[in-house]
Design an enzyme around this catalytic site. Structure first.
Site, PDB file in Angstrom:
ATOM      1  CG  HIS A  71      -1.985  -0.974   1.110  1.00 23.70           C
ATOM      2  ND1 HIS A  71      -3.148  -0.973   0.131  1.00 23.70           N
ATOM      3  CD2 HIS A  71      -2.201  -2.065   1.821  1.00 23.70           C
ATOM      4  CE1 HIS A  71      -3.696  -2.229   0.530  1.00 23.70           C
ATOM      5  NE2 HIS A  71      -3.340  -3.032   1.290  1.00 23.70           N
ATOM      6  CG  HIS A  90       4.482  -5.806   3.610  1.00 22.93           C
ATOM      7  ND1 HIS A  90       4.205  -5.059   4.831  1.00 22.93           N
ATOM      8  CD2 HIS A  90       3.633  -5.657   2.914  1.00 22.93           C
ATOM      9  CE1 HIS A  90       3.006  -4.727   4.499  1.00 22.93           C
ATOM     10  NE2 HIS A  90       2.428  -4.950   3.348  1.00 22.93           N
TER      11      HIS A  90
HETATM   12 FE   LIG Z   1      -0.487  -3.686   6.055  1.00 24.55          FE
HETATM   13 FE   LIG Z   2       0.421  -5.145   3.162  1.00 22.36          FE
END
Ligand SMILES: [Fe+2]
Ligand SMILES: [Fe+2]
Length: 273
Positions: A69, A154
């Site tokens: 994001h 991530h």
């Molecule tokens: Fe997240």
């Molecule tokens: Fe994420």
């Protein structure tokens, strides 16, 4: 010894409030050397604004990492260029604004390398995260270019995260997983001395679906029809983090989960009390 606190994905206002309230208290109470926060969901659940980034720095956050994001708030494409303590995945395509690896120095002249990288299983098709991080850790060797290092991996799949932990074992101080928004109970020190956890968990309201108000996600799963936007849940957040104590050799000597407030059972490191 270097004391590091890494706070998992901050979701919306609920998560931000927890960070703004807790970071000054924890910094002082545990005499933290570094506080790093994943901020990819801080602005309404999607991305990060410069105003929120500055609020985090103002309460004592040293650096902010991102993820899939990263650029949901378009302004981040611009301000990331003038904010060296904002770090996006290192394996984004060449030419992406910002940096994926940064060395920061605190007032005691201790240097911390921070690398953000994204996995590829059930995620966007990106460059090889293993090769990208091998390159960065080679550029900034532990004990030479930095005193400690943390890799924020991530990723969705726990298998990819475990593999990544073993891949950086002995070459990074700590590898934390982020993105699933669900804390795992497998924090440990790997054979080569790298502190590891599959996922730190989110800092947000757990009466939700991974931080979002639960009604719309449940409706979409059951009807396949979207009838509204995803909005962050507004109840009190659990601050989820990992505490790591790093020795003079740059390897982790102790690691523990942190959970403060909200719905999850509390946890704190015993080694700092
Ligand atoms: Fe997240
Ligand atoms: Fe994420």
């Amino acid at each position: 010894m270097i004391r590091l606190l890494f706070i998992g994905d901050v979701v919306g206002r609920s998560g931000r409030t927890a960070v703004l309230e807790q970071v000054p208290l924890l910094r002082a109470r545990w005499a933290l050397d570094f506080v790093v926060v994943n901020g990819e969901n801080a602005a309404g659940g999607f991305g990060l604004t410069e105003a929120i980034f500055q609020e985090f720095l103002d309460v004592g956050v040293d650096a902010v990492t991102l993820g899939n994001h990263a650029f949901d708030q378009r302004e981040a494409l611009v301000f990331i260029e003038r904010r060296p303590r904002l770090i996006r995945p290192v394996n984004f395509p060449p030419g992406t604004p910002g940096r994926g690896a940064v060395v920061i120095e605190n007032s005691n002249r201790v240097r911390l390398l921070i690398v953000n990288v994204m996995g590829r299983i059930f995620m966007d098709a990106l460059d090889d995260p293993f090769a990208a991080v091998r390159r960065e850790l080679g550029l900034y060797p532990l004990g030479a270019a930095c005193d400690a290092s943390i890799v924020d991996f991530h990723a969705e799949a726990s298998s990819e995260k475990w593999a990544f932990g073993h891949f950086v074992d002995g070459k990074a101080s700590v590898m934390v997983g982020t993105h699933t928004h669900t804390p795992s109970a497998d924090h440990r020190i790997l054979a080569g001395g790298t502190g590891f956890i599959t996922d730190v968990g989110m800092t947000g309201d757990y009466d939700s679906v991974i931080g979002m108000d639960k009604e719309e996600p449940v409706r979409r799963f059951t009807s396949r029809i979207s009838s509204g936007r995803f909005e962050p849940a507004l109840g009190p957040a659990t601050l989820c983090a990992v505490a790591a104590e790093i020795g003079p050799d740059g390897l982790t000597k102790a690691i523990a989960p942190v959970r403060i407030g909200g719905l999850l059972s509390p946890a704190e490191p015993s080694f700092w009390n």
